[in-house]
Design a protein around this motif. Structure first.
Motif, short mmCIF file in Angstrom:
data_model
loop_
_atom_site.label_atom_id
_atom_site.label_comp_id
_atom_site.label_asym_id
_atom_site.label_seq_id
_atom_site.Cartn_x
_atom_site.Cartn_y
_atom_site.Cartn_z
N UNK A 242 17.69 -8.90 4.39
CA UNK A 242 17.55 -10.28 3.94
C UNK A 242 16.33 -10.55 3.08
N UNK A 243 15.58 -9.50 2.71
CA UNK A 243 14.34 -9.69 1.94
C UNK A 243 14.44 -9.11 0.53
N UNK A 244 15.65 -9.06 -0.02
CA UNK A 244 15.82 -8.43 -1.33
C UNK A 244 14.98 -9.10 -2.42
N UNK A 245 14.99 -10.41 -2.48
CA UNK A 245 14.24 -11.11 -3.52
C UNK A 245 12.74 -10.89 -3.37
N UNK A 246 12.26 -10.97 -2.17
CA UNK A 246 10.83 -10.78 -1.92
C UNK A 246 10.41 -9.34 -2.24
N UNK A 247 11.25 -8.38 -1.85
CA UNK A 247 10.94 -6.97 -2.12
C UNK A 247 10.93 -6.69 -3.62
N UNK A 248 11.85 -7.32 -4.33
CA UNK A 248 11.94 -7.15 -5.79
C UNK A 248 10.62 -7.58 -6.44
N UNK A 249 10.14 -8.75 -6.04
CA UNK A 249 8.88 -9.27 -6.60
C UNK A 249 7.69 -8.40 -6.19
N UNK A 250 7.68 -7.97 -4.95
CA UNK A 250 6.54 -7.18 -4.48
C UNK A 250 6.49 -5.80 -5.14
N UNK A 251 7.65 -5.20 -5.40
CA UNK A 251 7.68 -3.91 -6.09
C UNK A 251 7.16 -4.05 -7.53
N UNK A 252 7.58 -5.11 -8.21
CA UNK A 252 7.09 -5.34 -9.58
C UNK A 252 5.59 -5.55 -9.59
N UNK B 18 2.95 5.99 -4.44
CA UNK B 18 2.16 5.43 -3.33
C UNK B 18 2.13 3.90 -3.42
N UNK B 19 2.01 3.39 -4.67
CA UNK B 19 1.99 1.94 -4.86
C UNK B 19 3.32 1.32 -4.44
N UNK B 20 4.43 1.99 -4.79
CA UNK B 20 5.76 1.48 -4.41
C UNK B 20 5.92 1.46 -2.90
N UNK B 21 5.42 2.50 -2.22
CA UNK B 21 5.56 2.57 -0.77
C UNK B 21 4.70 1.51 -0.06
N UNK B 22 3.66 1.05 -0.74
CA UNK B 22 2.78 0.06 -0.12
C UNK B 22 3.29 -1.37 -0.30
N UNK B 23 4.36 -1.55 -1.09
CA UNK B 23 4.87 -2.90 -1.36
C UNK B 23 5.43 -3.50 -0.08
N UNK B 24 5.04 -4.74 0.24
CA UNK B 24 5.61 -5.40 1.43
C UNK B 24 7.10 -5.70 1.25
#
Length: 859
Positions: free
Chosen positions: A691-701, A552-558
């Motif tokens: 185009x949001x790979x870097x941002x998604x990486x940080x938000x998932x962590x 659930x936390x992973x799915x909520x990541x922006x």
């Protein structure tokens, strides 16, 4: 008696020359005995632990494993109703009984969200504090937990993570995260091999680990006076009827021991295998030592024959010296082995597996095995030189001592070596051409053995050609000194071949494993690039399933476009050919997984397998059971009902990632499996918005910060992790091979040392006509470098051939990229030159210190 006196006198006269051979025997025996003592001590430690922690009789839920640990795919331990406790207490012969709840499918974190699980891979256990636990744990600080806000931790874990009374920690289970403060610290009364153990009260354990009241994972039963465990088990079973596991203390301990036995056996036999390689290398050292000693004593042995010694007496004299060498080296090796075992225990302690020296176990068989093995190997290695000594005639007393009788390898030896090498090469070719990996592996094993023996036998023939090439490339630039070094290496091809062969064995294995490991990484990386279409992979490196809260936390990541769940389930398959396959794996995933993993299909389309009541099978499974598109398979889900699923796609069996997987949708599985029995996710995949790979990486962590047991990796991270895992395995193997290489270096040192003694007069004459000490030392160092590089060339060439053949077999399993790790190969080759230089230090130093006049006067 005369033979023994002569042998003893010769042994003591040449004790310096025997020392390195004795060290080789010592190291090899120490490795064997150290392995046996270490694994026996581990076994004793676990035996004591399991015996101490097992109640007289234990009642467990039917779904529990033999050792009682959690096995449910939903992350919850199998449980039984609390009413079982009352029934057990009614059984005849029961003194007391208590219910308990525990789970190993948990993660415990401190206030900073740092994982408190052991780094050694030992389990993390959270359970209820009860009288059975109090038998093996002594509270050394604070008090036992009372109420939901308290938890007790074992002293080892508290020390490692600097935990104190009052510190807050969190227990993460499939139910959620439960926070509590440390109320007490308990120490083990027996050795704890490294598990992290946390205790809460029974009610809290039920709610935190299972999410239900009035349930237990097991009931611990104590027998009344005069009642045996076996009788108590019989009485409890009669009272309960079926549907439960009932085990005596011995049966529980045996089941627990069986769980760790596989790991210990793998470790034991792997280490013994490397000890065997060290013994094999040591054989060359011993053969060389006795061959050179016999050559140097040619005149002495000739005189013995002239005054009446028979061939058998001379033969026995040399074998008696070998026997003394074997006994001395083996006795010292047994003692060193115990020290090695203690060292290994300390090393294991550094990585989290605590083993107490109080449990040090030296079985009577250990020194016997070490002594017998060391002596037999030494005597067998000395047999050929002894037999050669027995053939020396009395007329040899008239010749110069040390005149080599085997300057060139005989044509018979060359013929045998050529045949063995050719046969080994043919076996390797057949392995590379095999259609099945299983068949090819047999040819590979045969090819490795025959080619290795062939190279050893043909080594003297190869020495002449290879040393000349090395001499032309490396030594000629050093003028007369370089040419003399080359001639010294060529003087006795058999000796050079045997010395090089000792180094060849270790380096051949290094090269082979390097090629295999590098090819595996390259192949997996290639497969990832071709098939994985997702940006991120979320998983636990400890094999823990992913809780619904973490998903659930992973799915909520922006910045995350989609999250794909991936579950591994079990079911009984009934195929169209009427066969029923028990406990077959079935993979349930979201439909988006067809995009996340671009698996090749040979029939149908993979997305169709995620339609309602549909599935896919892999090609080999379809062929074995006559399955085509549209076929129906009866699937009886574990903990669920039976479904008739239609085969909508047949995937290729020639893949690496998810090889052999059979897919259905999570929705289809959920239709037939109750929600509380659904397997947790084994992996989760996430894809970023365009185009949001870097941002998604940080938000998932960031989203998974509260779940440190899970790691977010992009494809680059995943490749690096794969490379690191294989690299760590290879480094461990290289470390074990280091013993064989050390023994090989001792062989080079011994060969040079004895060669210097053999050439004493020659060295004196060279010094008399103007050769300086520096030039003399350089000559010996160059000779050593050439011998080392000769062994390295043979070993690396042979190993790369083995590795390339092994890769062809891996290609049958989908690992189709051959990658030669040239930096490693070149580094090892250059390192071999430095090995040669190092090995020559002492012999060159001793040669340089010789008195010229005394050397010339030497007989």
């Amino acid at each position: 008696m005369t033979v023994m006196k002569t042998s003893m006198r010769n042994f003591l006269a040449h004790k310096g020359r025997m020392a390195l051979s004795a060290i080789a025997v010592l190291l090899s025996v120490a490795f064997v005995c150290g392995t046996l003592v270490f694994t026996d001590t581990m076994s004793t430690t676990f035996d004591k632990l399991f015996a101490a922690t097992s109640s007289d009789v234990t009642v467990s839920a039917k779904g529990a494993s033999d050792s009682g640990e959690t096995t449910a795919d939903n992350g919850k331990p199998p449980v039984m109703p609390a009413s079982v406790l009352a029934e057990v207490r009614k059984a005849q012969g029961v003194k007391s009984a208590e219910g308990a709840v525990f789970s190993t499918s948990v993660t415990v974190v401190d206030a900073d969200k740092d994982n408190l699980s052991p780094s050694s891979g030992a389990p993390t256990i959270v359970g209820s504090w009860n009288a059975n636990e109090a038998r093996t744990m002594k509270i050394t600080a604070g008090a036992a937990p009372r109420g939901a806000g308290q938890i007790m931790v074992d002293a080892d874990t508290a020390d490692k993570h600097d935990l104190k009374l009052g510190d807050e920690i969190g227990v993460i289970s499939t139910i959620g995260t439960h926070k509590a403060k440390i109320s007490g610290i308990a120490d083990f009364t027996v050795t704890n091999p490294g598990a992290a153990i946390f205790y809460v009260d029974t009610k809290t354990a039920q709610q935190t680990l299972v999410g239900e009241s009035d349930v237990y994972t097991n009931v611990n039963v104590t027998a009344a006076a005069g009642v045996s465990d076996a009788q108590l088990k019989k009485n409890v079973t009669a009272e309960l009827g079926g549907g439960f596991q009932v085990k005596t203390a011995k049966e529980t301990a045996d089941a627990n021991q069986k769980d760790v036995e596989g790991f210990m056996n793998v470790m034991k036999y792997a280490m013994l295998g490397f000890a065997g390689i060290a013994f094999l290398v040591g054989i060359f050292l011993i053969i060389n030592t006795f061959s050179m000693l016999v050559a140097q004593r040619t005149r002495e042995i000739g005189l013995m024959r002239a005054i009446g010694s028979s061939r058998k007496q001379v033969n026995r004299s040399v074998l008696a010296e070998a026997l003394l060498l074997g006994v001395v080296g083996s006795v010292l090796g047994v003692g060193a082995g115990v020290g090695l075992a203690v060292g290994l225990m300390k090393l294991m302690g550094q990585i989290g597996m605590e083993l107490s020296t109080d449990d040090l176990t030296v079985a009577w068989t250990t020194p016997v095995v070490g002594l017998v093995l060391g002596v037999i190997v030494t005597v067998l290695a000395a047999y050929l030189p002894a037999r050669r000594a027995g053939k020396i005639s009395p007329m040899a007393a008239l010749r110069d001592a040390g005149a080599p009788a085997d300057a060139k390898a005989g044509w018979i030896r060359a013929a045998i070596g050529t045949v063995l090498t050719g046969t080994g090469g043919l076996a390797l070719y057949l392995a590379a051409e095999a259609d099945k990996a299983k068949d090819g592996s047999m040819w590979l094993g045969l090819g490795i053995v025959l080619s290795l023996i062939g190279f050893v036998v043909i080594g003297p023939l190869l020495a002449g050609a290879v040393v000349r090439v090395l001499g032309a490339v490396l030594l000629r630039m050093f003028g007369p000194v370089g040419r003399m070094a080359e001639r010294n290496a060529l003087r006795n091809p058999r000796r050079t071949g045997a010395t090089g062969a000792a180094l060849m064995i270790g380096l051949a294995l290094v090269a082979c494993l390097s090629v295999v490991g590098s090819s595996m990484v390259a192949s997996a990386t290639d497969q990832l690039d071709k098939t994985v279409g997702t940006d991120f992979i979320i998983q636990s490196d400890r094999g823990q399933l992913i809780t619904p809260q973490a998903v659930k936390a992973a799915k909520s990541a922006p910045d995350v476009e989609r999250v794909t769940e991936y579950k591994l389930g079990k079911a009984d398959f009934t195929t169209p050919d009427g066969k029923t396959l028990k406990d077959t794996s079935i993979t349930a995933a979201d439909p988006s997984y067809a995009t996340d993993l671009r698996t090749e299909t040979v029939a149908g389309k993979l997305p169709d397998a995620y339609k309602p009541d549909s599935m896919s099978v892999h090609e080999k499974f379809a062929e074995d059971h006559g399955i085509t598109l549209g076929s129906k398979i009866k699937v009886a889900f574990r903990d669920g009902s039976t479904a008739d699923l239609t085969v909508r796609a047949i995937t290729s069996s020639d893949v690496v990632i998810d090889a052999g997987a059979m897919y259905t949708s999570i929705a289809t599985m959920a239709k037939y499996v109750p929600a509380d029995k659904m397997p947790l996710d084994a992996l989760v995949f996430a894809s970023a918005k365009e185009g949001q790979q870097d941002a998604a990486y940080k938000s998932l962590k960031s989203a998974l910060h509260d779940y440190p047991q899970y790691i977010v990796r992009d494809q680059t991270d995943y490749k690096d992790a794969l490379k690191d895992q294989i690299g760590q395995l290879l480094n461990m193997i290289y470390g074990l091979l280091a013993l064989a290489i050390i023994v090989a270096i001792l062989g080079v040192v011994n060969t040079l040392a004895l060669s210097v003694v053999e050439r004493t007069r020659e060295i004196g004459l060279m010094r008399a006509i103007g050769l300086s000490r520096r030039q003399l030392r350089r000559m010996i160092r160059m000779e050593s470098v050439v011998i080392a590089l000769f062994g390295a060339l043979l070993g690396l060439g042979l190993g790369m051939g083995w590795g390339a053949t092994a890769q062809q077999l891996l290609a049958l399993e989908g690992l189709g990229v051959l990658d030669i790790p040239w930096p490693t190969i070149i580094g090892v080759f250059i390192g071999s030159a430095f090995v040669g230089l190092f090995a020559a230090l002492i012999p060159a130093f001793r040669a340089g210190r010789m008195n010229v006049l005394n050397a010339i006067a030497t007989e």
